[in-house]
Write an enzyme that holds these catalytic residues in place. Structure first.
Site, short mmCIF file in Angstrom:
data_model
loop_
_atom_site.label_atom_id
_atom_site.label_comp_id
_atom_site.label_asym_id
_atom_site.label_seq_id
_atom_site.Cartn_x
_atom_site.Cartn_y
_atom_site.Cartn_z
CG ASP A 281 -1.80 -1.19 1.29
OD1 ASP A 281 -2.23 -1.67 0.23
OD2 ASP A 281 -2.03 -1.69 2.41
CG HIS B 101 -1.27 -1.68 -7.54
ND1 HIS B 101 -0.40 -2.27 -8.40
CD2 HIS B 101 -0.91 -2.11 -6.31
CE1 HIS B 101 0.45 -3.01 -7.72
NE2 HIS B 101 0.17 -2.93 -6.45
NE ARG C 240 6.64 -30.92 -6.43
CZ ARG C 240 7.62 -31.60 -5.89
NH1 ARG C 240 8.64 -31.98 -6.63
NH2 ARG C 240 7.61 -31.92 -4.62
CG LEU D 73 6.64 14.95 1.69
CD1 LEU D 73 7.39 14.10 2.72
CD2 LEU D 73 7.66 15.68 0.82
N GLY E 76 0.29 14.11 -3.81
CA GLY E 76 -1.17 14.05 -3.93
C GLY E 76 -1.53 12.84 -4.73
#
Ligand code: IMP
Length: 457
Positions: free
Chosen positions: A48, A76, A177, A365, A448
């Site tokens: 994430d 995503h 397998r 950030l 953003g």
């Protein structure tokens, strides 16, 4: 002398000053190149981190985007204007009309694949000519989901907190397998025989161990055949396509899923996923040799989050309510609220080392813009000693306490900034310090969730 990228000791060498680190100078040669034919984007924390956003940014310049591991446990998110796209299986590059591949290291839930493709098509994304699916990828089948839910219940308080998408049991069958692969769908009789065989075994466990009703072979078979008819044109040997692209100097982007700390071998085992998100897994999962990989970018949030059970040394429940809403910290796949904490550079150092990171892409950030002080974990204190490496065993880890260094907050909204020169000095200082602590330069800063809210250093 350049500090070795991805080395925890690079910072202690103190070779590079702040401006060198931030500008990306003074780092390994791969990070110097602009025209990079093959790049891996890997999660550096517990998933994430915002890999979708970074892949979306870089895929503008790519010819081919390849996922190499995991399944629809991944989530995503990419925003295009006001439109939100959530990807679970299909590589994010599809949004930019790039050839997008699901590699052999993935596990595929055919229903999710078709749902995702249908939804993207209905929103005008050109999916059909652009998707390729490895014939060697394994299928997630209904018994995987039934058994995973039953096993999580059985574990009770020790549950892993999985996404319950059948990922772990599908990988278990691959290693045992007895898995059924995408390519097996081509042979109707062979598929029937394989299903008979595996269901005889699975139903014994489902009925006798978990005391649940047996699954019906014909239903699974008919469902798979119907779905196969819809995606059979996507199936191929993706490895040869990737190599052809690399040989003809096309730009290939390898899209990692989850994060380093969820790696089955190097994460916080057993609270991990069942595949290897590490950059090294590109080779097995996409079917390319290591010499073809030019650049490895580790994506990290400017703080840390984790969803599911397991250790999280810098967890801070008291800041969760602030960060969770600003950062949208709810799982893309399950909608679960993520735990939140300060940036952990011990984790990032481990990640830099294991992945051989050339650089870091720091996301979210902007979310830290309201704190007076921002603590950053620089080491752990364990049994009276300070340690700088993340312990491999959970018992030692449980005795570790973060050692924080407080950095001044910049107390402003940076979400509209476009160049590194515009960043407040204190935000630069934060980035420089984390770069120094991790031993890798910062190459991208995302401020953003929308396209364009990114600063390339
Ligand atoms: P699984 O991958 O569904 O088996 O879940 C194992 C652990 O990995 C759980 O803690 C999940 O929450 C976590 N996990 C798996 N994929 C992701 C992801 O994409 N982001 C964050 N956590 C993940």
């Amino acid at each position: 002398m350049f500090p070795p990228a991805g080395s925890a000791r690079a910072s202690s060498a103190g070779a590079a000053n702040d401006s060198q680190l931030l500008s990306g100078r003074g780092v390994g040669p791969a990070a110097e190149r602009i025209d990079v034919p093959s790049t891996v984007v890997v999660g550096s924390q517990w998933g994430d981190e915002g890999k979708g956003r970074v892949v979306d940014l870089l895929s503008a310049d790519a010819d081919l985007v390849v996922r190499y591991q995991g399944g629809n446990n991944a989530g995503h998110t990419v925003w295009v204007g006001e439109e939100r796209y959530a990807f679970h299986l299909i590589p994010t590059g599809i949004l930019r009309g790039k050839l997008s591949m699901l590699g052999a290291g993935m596990v595929i839930d055919a229903s999710v694949l078709l749902q995702e493709a249908d939804e993207l098509s209905s929103r005008g994304v050109p999916v059909h000519g652009n998707l390729r699916l490895s014939e060697n990828a394994h299928l997630i089948l209904p018994y995987h989901k039934v058994m995973e839910a039953a096993e999580e219940e059985r574990r009770g308080a020790q549950a892993i907190g999985t996404t319950r998408r059948g990922i772990g049991p599908a990988y278990e069958d691959k290693v045992a397998r007895r898995g059924i692969r995408v390519g097996d769908l081509r042979d109707a009789d062979g598929l029937a025989r394989k299903l008979d065989d595996v269901l005889a075994y699975k139903n014994t466990i489902i009925e006798r161990v978990y005391e649940l009703p047996a699954l019906n072979r014909d239903e699974i078979y008919e469902d798979l055949r119907a779905k196969y008819a819809r995606f059979k044109d996507w199936i191929c040997d993706t490895s040869t396509l990737v190599l052809d692209a690399l040989c003809s100097k096309k730009k290939v982007l390898f899209e990692g899923a989850h994060g380093t700390m969820l790696d089955i071998d190097w994460g916080t085992y057993p609270y991990v996923t069942s595949s290897n998100p590490l950059s090294g897994a590109v080779c097995a999962g996409a079917g390319v040799g290591p010499k073809w990989i030019d650049r490895i970018i580790g994506v990290a949030k400017a703080y840390t989050t984790r969803v599911g059970a397991g250790p999280f040394p810098t967890k801070q429940p008291e800041i969760a309510h602030i960060i969770r809403d600003l950062g949208g910290e709810y799982g893309t796949t399950t909608g679960r609220a993520r735990d939140v904490g300060w940036l952990d550079c011990v984790v990032l150092r481990k990640s830099a080392r294991l992945n051989g990171l050339d650089s870091l892409a720091i996301t979210h950030l902007d979310v830290l813009g309201q704190f007076d002080e921002i603590p950053v974990c620089v080491a752990y204190r364990c049994d009276g000693h300070e340690i700088s490496e993340f312990p491999n065993d959970l018992d030692t880890l449980s005795r570790c306490r973060p050692v924080y260094e407080n950095l001044p907050g910049w107390k402003s909204d940076i979400s509209g900034l476009q160049t590194s020169a515009d960043l407040p000095e204190k935000a630069k200082r934060y980035l420089n310090r984390l770069s120094e602590l991790v031993g890798a330069p910062v190459s991208h800063v995302l401020v953003g969730r929308r396209r364009g809210q990114d600063i390339i250093l």
